[in-house]
Each structure stands twice: as structure tokens, then as C-alpha cells.
Write an enzyme that holds these catalytic residues in place. Structure first.
Site, PDB file in Angstrom:
ATOM      1  N   ASP A  92       0.873  -1.244   0.071  1.00 43.89           N
ATOM      2  CA  ASP A  92      -0.051   0.126   0.086  1.00 43.89           C
ATOM      3  C   ASP A  92       0.963   1.329   0.121  1.00 43.89           C
ATOM      4  OD1 ASP A  92      -0.124   0.971   3.134  1.00 43.89           O
ATOM      5  OD2 ASP A  92      -0.007  -1.281   2.941  1.00 43.89           O
ATOM      6  N   GLU A 184      -7.891   4.481  12.488  1.00 38.37           N
ATOM      7  CA  GLU A 184      -6.760   4.386  13.528  1.00 38.37           C
ATOM      8  C   GLU A 184      -7.049   5.207  14.594  1.00 38.37           C
ATOM      9  OE1 GLU A 184      -2.977   4.788  11.599  1.00 38.37           O
ATOM     10  OE2 GLU A 184      -3.666   4.351   9.472  1.00 38.37           O
TER      11      GLU A 184
END
Length: 288
Positions: A92, A184
Site C-alpha cells: 500500500d 486508526e
């Protein structure tokens, strides 16, 4: 008539008798002898403090990354020890990786751990678009990678606004992976976070006609998303420097390191594996 001046002498003032000065006799206080700490005890205390400091330093700063220096009993590639038992690998990226030489990146297909899929950061919050997304997204498809796009969630921003911004930023085609929600940060209210995440997920699923992927760490999942309403989503778990994922639920992707070194990319890269075969990964992609 003029009066004659008096010739009598002026009276003399008598000085007051001086008071006798009394000298107070101060008794000197006897000082008690101070006991000194034995030198051996000082060394013991200093050693104990040093030991506690080093132990705390190791626990908080070295131990989480000690896996980097463990012997690699399996195969090593891209500068790290690769997880065993998995065949489908990917990465990613975002603008942090700089300009990517995609043609050079295709060279990984000739090795033991070919890169098959690439997730790219598309958006963050309600108004930030990754400046490298369009170039990366187009280049990934041109060079034959299975591609996906992710949104970095901001708990302080309205979830519908964030979903609309991602929809306006990303056009997914047939053969692309489902959209990804990168969560997150929990914000101030855990219950509000869960409600808002569900709003984002529902809006995205309604638009793209596919269930989104949830990216988070295994600790974040167990602490803040331990709700049956989220268990139906495919999970992409981030867990670094371990031999296996500690999360015991079902998961599709595992981000196992953030220090991969790949041809065509100057900066360090996150490496991922897919929990299945290449055919199963292709079955996850969008069909139009």
C-alpha cells in the site's frame, strides 16, 4: 522700660544614667553526629535505578520492534522476513513513497514473492485528497496490478461528508478491490465513533454496491470495534514484527511490516499478504 538680662547660668541637663547592657549567654547547641549512607548502599541504589530505566526503555522502545532482529528461519525478501504459508503479496502506498517507477515494480513478478495487488491512499477527512492518488491509481491498472483505494478516517469530521468526499475522489472499475476505510483514531466518544463509522460504511456500500474493507490494527479492532455489527466486513489487520496475526477473528489482509524495500520505490513500503489464493482475491473484486 528696658529689663536687665539675667546673669544666672542656665540649668545643666543631667544625662540619663546608661542602662547596663545585659549580654545573653547563648548556649551552643550540641550537633548530633550525622549518619552517612554506606558507599556500597549508594552503588546498590544507583544500580537499581539504572536497571529500572533500561528495563522500561527496552519494554517501550525496543521490544515492540525486536522482531526485526530475530533470525529469519523462513524466506527473506524485500529486506524483511516474509510470513510463511501465504502466496499472494501486495503493498500500500501514498504520496509519502514519492514518484514510483511502476515498470521497475513489475520486476517483482519474476521473483518468489510477486506483488499482485496495490492499495493507494485516496482521501483523508472531508477535504484532503492524496496528491499522488490519481497517478498511482492509473499507473497500477496500466501495469497490471489489482488495485484498491482507501480513505483515512477523521473522527472529528462528519462521516457523511467524508463518504461523499471519497465517492467524488474515487471511481472504481470492474476488477478493482472494494473501497477501504482506514480507522486508526478513536476520538473522544467510542459510541459516537461506532455510530459514525457505520454511517460511512453504509453510504459507501450503497454507492459502490459492495461491502467495504475495514483496515485497523488488531488492538484497535478488539478495543473499539468489538461489536457484531462490524464483524460482517472483510478485515485488513495491521500487526507488525510478529510471526502471525494475534487477532483471532476472520481477516482477509495482513499488513505485516512497514519497512519493505521494493524496486522502483525509494522510500520504505508497507507489505501485505492476502489470506487466500489469487483466484479468491480476484473473486473479491468489483463486478460490473
Amino acid at each position: 522700660m528696658v529689663r536687665a538680662k539675667s546673669t544666672r547660668p542656665a540649668p545643666v541637663k543631667k544625662k540619663a544614667a546608661a542602662k547596663p547592657v545585659r549580654r545573653a549567654t547563648q548556649r551552643k547547641a550540641k550537633k548530633k553526629p550525622q549518619r552517612q549512607m554506606p558507599s556500597w548502599l549508594r552503588y546498590v541504589i544507583a544500580g537499581l535505578i539504572a536497571f529500572l530505566f533500561l528495563a522500561a526503555f527496552f519494554y517501550f522502545f525496543i521490544r515492540p520492534y525486536s522482531y526485526r532482529w530475530k533470525p529469519c528461519y523462513g524466506f527473506k525478501a524485500y529486506g524483511v522476513c516474509m510470513p510463511s504459508g501465504f502466496q499472494v503479496h501486495g503493498i500500500d502506498v501514498s504520496h509519502y513513497q514519492g514518484n514510483i517507477d511502476w515498470k521497475m515494480l513489475t520486476q517483482t513478478r519474476q521473483g518468489k514473492f510477486p506483488i499482485h495487488f496495490v492499495f493507494m491512499k485516496a482521501s483523508e477527512g472531508g477535504d484532503y485528497g492524496d496528491k499522488a492518488f490519481i497517478t498511482n491509481f492509473d499507473s497500477a491498472k496500466t501495469h497490471g496490478f489489482i488495485r484498491g483505494a482507501y480513505h483515512f478516517y477523521n473522527p472529528k469530521t462528519d462521516p457523511i461528508r467524508q463518504a461523499d468526499f471519497f465517492i467524488n475522489s474515487v471511481k472504481l472499475d470492474s476488477g478493482d478491490l472494494p473501497p477501504v476505510l482506514d480507522i486508526e483514531k478513536r476520538g473522544k466518544d467510542e459510541n459516537q465513533l461506532r455510530r459514525d463509522l457505520k454511517l460511512w460504511l453504509d453510504k459507501i456500500e450503497q454507492h459502490y454496491k459492495v461491502k467495504p474493507i475495514l483496515y485497523t490494527s488488531y488492538k484497535f479492532k478488539t478495543r473499539y470495534l468489538n461489536d457484531s455489527v462490524f464483524n460482517s466486513y472483510p478485515y485488513w489487520i495491521a500487526h507488525y514484527y510478529v510471526d502471525s496475526v494475534e487477532y483471532r477473528g476472520e481477516w482477509k489482509f495482513w499488513q505485516h511490516t512497514d519497512v519493505g524495500t521494493l524496486p522502483g520505490i525509494r522510500e520504505k513500503v508497507d507489505l501485505n499478504i492476502f489470506n487466500g489464493s489469487l483466484e479468491e482475491l480476484q473473486l473479491m473484486t468489483i463486478k460490473k
